[in-house]
Design a protein around this motif. Sequence first.
Motif, PDB file in Angstrom:
ATOM      1  N   SER A 103      -6.301   1.685   1.651  1.00  0.00           N
ATOM      2  CA  SER A 103      -6.182   0.232   1.782  1.00  0.00           C
ATOM      3  C   SER A 103      -5.025  -0.317   0.960  1.00  0.00           C
ATOM      4  O   SER A 103      -4.386  -1.316   1.342  1.00  0.00           O
ATOM      5  CB  SER A 103      -7.494  -0.439   1.342  1.00  0.00           C
ATOM      6  OG  SER A 103      -8.555  -0.047   2.165  1.00  0.00           O
ATOM      7  N   SER A 105      -2.217   1.181   0.314  1.00  0.00           N
ATOM      8  CA  SER A 105      -0.934   1.795   0.646  1.00  0.00           C
ATOM      9  C   SER A 105      -0.179   0.992   1.700  1.00  0.00           C
ATOM     10  O   SER A 105      -0.726   0.095   2.345  1.00  0.00           O
ATOM     11  CB  SER A 105      -1.167   3.221   1.157  1.00  0.00           C
ATOM     12  OG  SER A 105      -1.809   3.194   2.413  1.00  0.00           O
ATOM     13  N   ASN A 106       1.064   1.348   1.892  1.00  0.00           N
ATOM     14  CA  ASN A 106       1.874   0.859   3.000  1.00  0.00           C
ATOM     15  C   ASN A 106       1.994   1.965   4.031  1.00  0.00           C
ATOM     16  O   ASN A 106       1.772   3.146   3.722  1.00  0.00           O
ATOM     17  CB  ASN A 106       3.271   0.458   2.504  1.00  0.00           C
ATOM     18  CG  ASN A 106       3.208  -0.709   1.537  1.00  0.00           C
ATOM     19  OD1 ASN A 106       2.465  -1.675   1.759  1.00  0.00           O
ATOM     20  ND2 ASN A 106       3.980  -0.626   0.448  1.00  0.00           N
ATOM     21  N   PRO A 157       3.988  -7.736   9.949  1.00  0.00           N
ATOM     22  CA  PRO A 157       3.264  -7.558   8.671  1.00  0.00           C
ATOM     23  C   PRO A 157       1.758  -7.557   8.835  1.00  0.00           C
ATOM     24  O   PRO A 157       1.055  -6.719   8.243  1.00  0.00           O
ATOM     25  CB  PRO A 157       3.763  -8.747   7.835  1.00  0.00           C
ATOM     26  CG  PRO A 157       5.089  -9.074   8.417  1.00  0.00           C
ATOM     27  CD  PRO A 157       4.963  -8.829   9.890  1.00  0.00           C
ATOM     28  N   ASP A 158       1.249  -8.516   9.642  1.00  0.00           N
ATOM     29  CA  ASP A 158      -0.211  -8.572   9.829  1.00  0.00           C
ATOM     30  C   ASP A 158      -0.720  -7.357  10.614  1.00  0.00           C
ATOM     31  O   ASP A 158      -1.798  -6.830  10.326  1.00  0.00           O
ATOM     32  CB  ASP A 158      -0.591  -9.855  10.567  1.00  0.00           C
ATOM     33  CG  ASP A 158      -0.425 -11.088   9.702  1.00  0.00           C
ATOM     34  OD1 ASP A 158      -0.346 -10.932   8.465  1.00  0.00           O
ATOM     35  OD2 ASP A 158      -0.350 -12.190  10.271  1.00  0.00           O
ATOM     36  N   GLN A 161      -0.695  -4.278   8.263  1.00  0.00           N
ATOM     37  CA  GLN A 161      -1.800  -4.335   7.309  1.00  0.00           C
ATOM     38  C   GLN A 161      -3.132  -4.022   7.994  1.00  0.00           C
ATOM     39  O   GLN A 161      -3.990  -3.324   7.443  1.00  0.00           O
ATOM     40  CB  GLN A 161      -1.835  -5.721   6.659  1.00  0.00           C
ATOM     41  CG  GLN A 161      -2.870  -5.834   5.544  1.00  0.00           C
ATOM     42  CD  GLN A 161      -2.891  -7.207   4.905  1.00  0.00           C
ATOM     43  OE1 GLN A 161      -2.363  -8.171   5.463  1.00  0.00           O
ATOM     44  NE2 GLN A 161      -3.505  -7.306   3.734  1.00  0.00           N
ATOM     45  N   ILE A 164      -3.503  -0.280   8.552  1.00  0.00           N
ATOM     46  CA  ILE A 164      -3.933   0.387   7.322  1.00  0.00           C
ATOM     47  C   ILE A 164      -5.425   0.193   7.093  1.00  0.00           C
ATOM     48  O   ILE A 164      -6.161   1.136   6.747  1.00  0.00           O
ATOM     49  CB  ILE A 164      -3.124  -0.149   6.123  1.00  0.00           C
ATOM     50  CG1 ILE A 164      -1.690   0.365   6.168  1.00  0.00           C
ATOM     51  CG2 ILE A 164      -3.786   0.224   4.805  1.00  0.00           C
ATOM     52  CD1 ILE A 164      -1.572   1.852   5.937  1.00  0.00           C
ATOM     53  N   LYS A 165      -5.938  -1.017   7.269  1.00  0.00           N
ATOM     54  CA  LYS A 165      -7.357  -1.303   7.031  1.00  0.00           C
ATOM     55  C   LYS A 165      -8.248  -0.549   8.016  1.00  0.00           C
ATOM     56  O   LYS A 165      -9.333  -0.069   7.640  1.00  0.00           O
ATOM     57  CB  LYS A 165      -7.596  -2.806   7.126  1.00  0.00           C
ATOM     58  CG  LYS A 165      -7.014  -3.601   5.957  1.00  0.00           C
ATOM     59  CD  LYS A 165      -7.329  -5.077   6.098  1.00  0.00           C
ATOM     60  CE  LYS A 165      -6.793  -5.865   4.907  1.00  0.00           C
ATOM     61  NZ  LYS A 165      -7.065  -7.330   5.023  1.00  0.00           N
TER      62      LYS A 165
END
Length: 959
Positions: A103, A105-106, A157-158, A161, A164-165
């Motif tokens: 969570s 990390s990129n 970006p969203d 993210q 990743i989640k």
Amino acid sequence: MPWSPLPLNLGGSIMLTDTAYDQLVMDAQTACSANKCFLGGKAYNLAWMTRHQYQVPPWIVLTTASFEQQLAYCQLTDKVRTLDQLSPAEQRKQCAYLCQQLSASNLAPHLAAKLKHALAELPKGRLAVRSSAADEDSTTLSFAGQLDSYICLEGYPDIAQAVIKVMASGFGERAVRYRQQHQRALSQTTLAVIVQTMVEGECSGVFFTAHPINGSRKHGLISACYGLAEGVVAGTADCDEFTVDLFSEEVKPQIHQKQFQIVYAENSGQGTERLPVAEALQTKPCLSSQQIQRIKQQGFQIARQLGRPQDLEWTFVNDQLYWLQTRPITSLPAPENPIGQRQVWDNSNIQESYCGITLPLTFTFALRAYHTVYQQTFQLLGVSKRKLQALQPALSHMLGLIQGRVYYNINHWYAALQILPGFKTNKSDMERMMGLQDPVDFIEGQPDNWRQRLVRLPDSLHALSRLCWGFMTMDRRVRSFESHFESIYQQVNRAQLHTQSIAELMAQAEWLQRQLLDNWQTPIINDFMVMMTNGRLHRQLQALGIDNAEALQNNLLAGETLASTEPTKHLMKLCDYIRNKPGLARLLSGLANDEVMPAIQYRYPEFYQRCQNYIEAFGDRCMGELKLESTTLRQDPRFLVALLKNYIAHPNLSLSTLGKTERDLRTQAEATVRQQLMLLPLGKYRCHYHRIWKLLKLWRKAVKNRESMRLARTRAIGLIRDIYREVGQQLAFYGVLAEPEDIFYLTVTELEQYMQGTAVQTEWQSLVSTRKAEYSQYQQQDLPHHFQTIGPVYLHNAFKPAATSDCLSTHNNEATSEAQPLNGIGCYPGEVTAPIKKIFSPDDDLDLQGHILCTVRTDPGWAPLFPTAAGILVERGSTLSHSAVVARELGIPAIVNIPGLTQQLETGQWVTMNGTTGSIQLQENPQATKQTDAELSPTSQDTKQRDSKAKDVLEEMSA
């Protein structure tokens, strides 16, 4: 942090190659030809719909290779690989760490670049990010709600993210517990991530192509709401529901008031919001009839193509139907209206032969025996090959095994009975003999069309004439049967079974079955004779206007000398011998049951030999005597010792007094019949007199022959039992089985296949362990004596009675004078007030002095217990069951066929039983104010006296 490729396959998904790196992110077209291990379950299903040209919003997928790359980028690969080596608690802790690290990390740089490029190819607008685990939306696991999803997102970006989640949620608490519950390896956790264009649905919902409420696979359920499908999936919006018939245009709507809907959040620019539905639309269906049919037709087509029921998500935009996802339905309730054959099961009668839990070897042996015996009987009756072939499904499955209990398949018994004319009468007679409390009304005889009856008449008359000839020659047949049986029986030397190999033992078992079962028509013909004469005599007595004709008929059978009571009489002779030997009597009473036989072998060898003679003659008569797994007196003589102790404790119990009461009862019953006949006109008197007395003579003879030939059956089973026990001994000796008794958990066919080289499993220890665990669970359950099933017997059938019989409602010992009595069938008159004692096996306390025997069912092996009982109560059985027949001969008040008996009563409760009316009434304990539990069991003083006696006996033996 630099990214480095994974050197091996993580979690069994894929091996990363240069080609895999180029496929980190796939568009829909590329995904259509990709393997499921790249796409995960949800994306693979989307690819399938796209490939089959269903309307699906544009989408891309970050493959499982992307997930593995991200793990490697975060240096978490090794921690995932070691998850399965940890305890469950340690696994959850490790997964929480993995989730946290992911969570935070990129996206790996190479993966981020691929994602940006793919997003540019999608139409502008809001996007949804969803998980697609390798085993998600599979045929066994749905992962519904276990992994995270995000909707209504815009901008890289969203999206990044959210990706990743979603990846991190693969190690979230919900997903981890879900995997642990379903015993899935956590080290194999791998998932893909879907990014899909969101369409602004005006009406959305889900379609189950099998009904999730009533379980019907011929109907589906459409749930629909205004706005996005999120309203249905998350349960935040009110829905209309439409039950659709998959094979017609029939629709059953349930329209609800829809006050709210889930829509895009226009003001914030991302996410969703809950808004009210326009008042004019709230009570109107949110789908038109045409839309309903389009959803049903396309959805059902998807299910047909995939070959299993589907859970589909859909939405309408400008009347265009879009499919958002599909997945197999992983669970359905039992159908409310099941489809299949309705079958009736009853064990009121057969539980006497196969009491309680019956193990696989016994059941499969019995199933084959019933088929063999009845097929030969119908051949003897002249049934044509064509009709016999049509009867094979019934003859092959006359018995069933339900949770370890043997049941009659009543449908198949009636099918066999229809061979004879007069089905309705024969059906009634069979139900009376079997003790069926719930006659089966939906099974009818052959059509009554006169042409059809005329066609059937020659075959029916031929069968009936052969049956009648069998009745007329029964005496000769019985003598021939017994002579043949004895000659075969004497050819088996029990003492030398251990010298034979397994091959020889199996061959001998097969030879015995062929010699005996292939010549078992006489007992079956005699059973028909019992059934028919019993039914006809009952109707004759009813026609005379005799009150309680059934009880009178029972009394007319009293006084017959039956083979089932021979063990009891021999026991009484042994007791007479003991009473004349004071030292032997002291030894018997002073030692524990397992110590007696070794002691008398040394001290009283003559009496020991008498006991051995008894065991040789009647050693196979035991509780559960037809079950191969039963322990007989040959293996354990303690039951014989317990019986002798019981008899010695009753000084008035002797052969001279045994039959006087029943003979008096028989004389009185016959006088009652004569008195009733005297009321008839002279012509009718003569006719009825000769008819009744002829029937009575035939009936008594048939019952007597039945008991005699059943003793032969018991002895035959005893031989086969000993052969199979020796096979078990040798299989355990050579390590095939863990212990000799494990053989009873195998089937006859499995043993034969082991010999022939056609077995599909030869590692038997694990097989036996599984069956032991299953049958152990069955021991804890209780099944009714009568129930029906529809369709597959073991699927979606609860094995419950159709209606609960009226019975006594009390709590253990809380009896009151207002309690309603239990009722059964009175078999021998007499009123007894005494405490009951429940006995179910030879290991129970068998001391019945002053008690009423209470049990579920009996067989001839129980007969030696009866003389010491004040009365007999049996939950199952009929007027011709062994307990009823033996009780009449011994002159003991008895009631059988008492629903719920052993569940309602407890040992020590006082009852008044009436053997004439069949009623049982709870009573207050007359000594309740003084008597305690300790007084009902041996006191410490009793124990001291017993120990002292044992010491005296041992000293006497030493002297």
